[in-house]
Design an enzyme around this catalytic site. Structure first.
Site, PDB file in Angstrom:
ATOM      1  CG  HIS A  69      52.721 100.507  40.916  1.00  0.00           C
ATOM      2  ND1 HIS A  69      51.830  99.848  40.104  1.00  0.00           N
ATOM      3  CD2 HIS A  69      52.061 101.603  41.344  1.00  0.00           C
ATOM      4  CE1 HIS A  69      50.698 100.524  40.057  1.00  0.00           C
ATOM      5  NE2 HIS A  69      50.819 101.599  40.787  1.00  0.00           N
ATOM      6  CG  PHE A 115      47.994  92.119  37.956  1.00  0.00           C
ATOM      7  CD1 PHE A 115      48.870  91.074  38.140  1.00  0.00           C
ATOM      8  CD2 PHE A 115      48.027  93.178  38.852  1.00  0.00           C
ATOM      9  CE1 PHE A 115      49.789  91.081  39.175  1.00  0.00           C
ATOM     10  CE2 PHE A 115      48.937  93.203  39.903  1.00  0.00           C
ATOM     11  CZ  PHE A 115      49.823  92.156  40.063  1.00  0.00           C
TER      12      PHE A 115
HETATM   13  P1  CNA Z   1      46.925  95.136  33.828  1.00  0.00           P
HETATM   14  O1  CNA Z   1      45.775  95.647  34.602  1.00  0.00           O
HETATM   15  O2  CNA Z   1      47.263  93.696  33.934  1.00  0.00           O
HETATM   16  O3  CNA Z   1      46.678  95.537  32.310  1.00  0.00           O
HETATM   17  C1  CNA Z   1      47.485  95.137  31.253  1.00  0.00           C
HETATM   18  C2  CNA Z   1      46.732  95.443  29.972  1.00  0.00           C
HETATM   19  O4  CNA Z   1      47.589  95.201  28.873  1.00  0.00           O
HETATM   20  C3  CNA Z   1      45.489  94.559  29.768  1.00  0.00           C
HETATM   21  O5  CNA Z   1      44.388  95.339  29.397  1.00  0.00           O
HETATM   22  C4  CNA Z   1      45.907  93.636  28.634  1.00  0.00           C
HETATM   23  O6  CNA Z   1      44.809  93.190  27.871  1.00  0.00           O
HETATM   24  C5  CNA Z   1      46.840  94.543  27.865  1.00  0.00           C
HETATM   25  N1  CNA Z   1      47.771  93.826  26.997  1.00  0.00           N
HETATM   26  C6  CNA Z   1      48.506  92.721  27.305  1.00  0.00           C
HETATM   27  N2  CNA Z   1      49.273  92.359  26.240  1.00  0.00           N
HETATM   28  C7  CNA Z   1      48.984  93.255  25.239  1.00  0.00           C
HETATM   29  C8  CNA Z   1      49.428  93.406  23.900  1.00  0.00           C
HETATM   30  N3  CNA Z   1      50.332  92.571  23.370  1.00  0.00           N
HETATM   31  N4  CNA Z   1      48.916  94.425  23.153  1.00  0.00           N
HETATM   32  C9  CNA Z   1      48.014  95.281  23.679  1.00  0.00           C
HETATM   33  N5  CNA Z   1      47.560  95.190  24.955  1.00  0.00           N
HETATM   34  C10 CNA Z   1      48.042  94.186  25.724  1.00  0.00           C
HETATM   35  O7  CNA Z   1      48.241  95.933  34.178  1.00  0.00           O
HETATM   36  P2  CNA Z   1      48.423  97.418  34.653  1.00  0.00           P
HETATM   37  O8  CNA Z   1      49.857  97.713  34.471  1.00  0.00           O
HETATM   38  O9  CNA Z   1      47.405  98.334  34.089  1.00  0.00           O
HETATM   39  O10 CNA Z   1      48.086  97.273  36.207  1.00  0.00           O
HETATM   40  C11 CNA Z   1      48.875  97.746  37.105  1.00  0.00           C
HETATM   41  C12 CNA Z   1      49.513  96.676  37.994  1.00  0.00           C
HETATM   42  C13 CNA Z   1      50.008  95.448  37.318  1.00  0.00           C
HETATM   43  C14 CNA Z   1      50.734  97.302  38.537  1.00  0.00           C
HETATM   44  O11 CNA Z   1      50.629  97.336  39.937  1.00  0.00           O
HETATM   45  C15 CNA Z   1      51.910  96.435  38.133  1.00  0.00           C
HETATM   46  O12 CNA Z   1      52.906  96.461  39.113  1.00  0.00           O
HETATM   47  C16 CNA Z   1      51.316  95.093  37.971  1.00  0.00           C
HETATM   48  N6  CNA Z   1      52.055  94.091  37.182  1.00  0.00           N
HETATM   49  C17 CNA Z   1      53.288  94.338  36.664  1.00  0.00           C
HETATM   50  C18 CNA Z   1      53.934  93.378  35.922  1.00  0.00           C
HETATM   51  C19 CNA Z   1      55.311  93.655  35.349  1.00  0.00           C
HETATM   52  O13 CNA Z   1      56.082  94.386  35.960  1.00  0.00           O
HETATM   53  N7  CNA Z   1      55.629  93.120  34.169  1.00  0.00           N
HETATM   54  C20 CNA Z   1      53.313  92.140  35.668  1.00  0.00           C
HETATM   55  C21 CNA Z   1      52.045  91.909  36.224  1.00  0.00           C
HETATM   56  C22 CNA Z   1      51.433  92.898  36.979  1.00  0.00           C
END
Ligand code: CNA
Length: 244
Positions: free
Chosen positions: A117, A31
């Site tokens: 979640h 996100f």
């Molecule tokens: P977020 O807020 O999107 O944070 C993700 C973090 O990971 C960010 O700070 C990025 O910069 C960091 N990041 C990404 N790639 C890398 C990497 N290779 N190395 C180091 N850091 C990295 O996501 P959160 O999980 O904190 O937020 C919670 C939400 C997002 C939840 O409700 C999830 O359900 C939701 N979500 C989930 C998915 C999934 O299931 N794959 C995808 C998108 C959103």
């Protein structure tokens, strides 16, 4: 990173907390990261998982999720998923608490996964409660249709927790229980801003547990971490090569 490995090896009860960042390495957008949905899809992205908006227009969610969630069969676990499953087998990782909804920890072989979640594995009719499995819903969404209940015609919603809904209470209890037992909590790929999930690490801290954070953006708990790294891929490649 050698110190991180020592912490892992010496821990008695290591619990991991993962966010969307661990799955960017599997080609799923997060996100709030640099290439995340909030930066690339603009303001509309916040409506995808908004329960009020889903009630108004469920087609918006299904359109947006078509190539994000309803194509998960094509996604392959990445290094963090596979390494966490291996560390669990070695007896180091005791549980993975995840905010993710992509089922990749399970696909990689992790046994103890707590999905705070929710999960798209189960979908439910909002009117009569009939349950549908992910595989039944995929073909409908891929045809650009909104899934409707074959019993009562109600709209079907995934068991993912949308903004405006409460978290699944059993998963929350289990996550708090596991976090409270952790002498080491490792936080991977989360901005730690979505509450209440982001406060689980505080339970570990309260009971004397140590925090390690790997994330390439700042988090509100950075100042409490004994170790802090940026890049997930670098750290987990190192673990894969140096922790046997
Ligand atoms: P977020 O807020 O999107 O944070 C993700 C973090 O990971 C960010 O700070 C990025 O910069 C960091 N990041 C990404 N790639 C890398 C990497 N290779 N190395 C180091 N850091 C990295 O996501 P959160 O999980 O904190 O937020 C919670 C939400 C997002 C939840 O409700 C999830 O359900 C939701 N979500 C989930 C998915 C999934 O299931 N794959 C995808 C998108 C959103």
């Amino acid at each position: 990173m050698k110190q991180f490995i020592d912490l892992l090896k010496n821990s008695e009860y290591c619990v991991v907390f993962t966010g969307a960042g661990v799955s960017t390495l599997a080609g799923i957008k997060d996100f709030r990261g640099k290439n995340g949905l909030y930066n690339t899809a603009g303001a509309d992205a916040e409506k995808i998982f908004d329960i009020d908006y889903f009630r108004k227009d469920p087609s918006f969610y299904y359109r947006a999720a078509k190539n994000f969630i309803y194509n998960l069969e094509d996604k392959v676990p990445a290094i963090v998923h596979t390494e966490l499953a291996r560390l669990e087998k070695m007896g180091i990782v005791k549980a993975v608490i995840t905010q993710n909804i992509d089922l990749l920890h399970q696909k990689a072989g992790s046994k103890k996964v707590i999905e705070v979640h929710g999960s798209p594995e189960i979908h439910r009719c909002r009117k009569c409660g009939k349950i549908f499995h992910f595989n039944e819903i995929v073909p409908v969404v891929q045809k650009d249709e909104v899934p409707k209940c074959d019993r009562c015609g109600g709209i079907i919603k995934p068991d993912i927790t949308f903004f405006g809904e409460s978290l699944p209470p059993m998963a929350v209890d289990e996550a708090i229980y596991e976090a409270s037992k952790a002498d080491l909590m490792v936080i991977l790929g989360s901005t730690l801003v979505v509450q209440p999930a982001a406060s689980f690490p505080l339970y570990a801290l309260r009971n004397g547990g140590k925090l390690v954070i790997v994330n390439n953006m700042e988090t509100p708990l950075d100042y409490l971490a004994v170790q802090r790294y940026d890049d997930l891929e670098t750290v987990f490649n190192y673990i894969s090569e140096n922790l046997k």
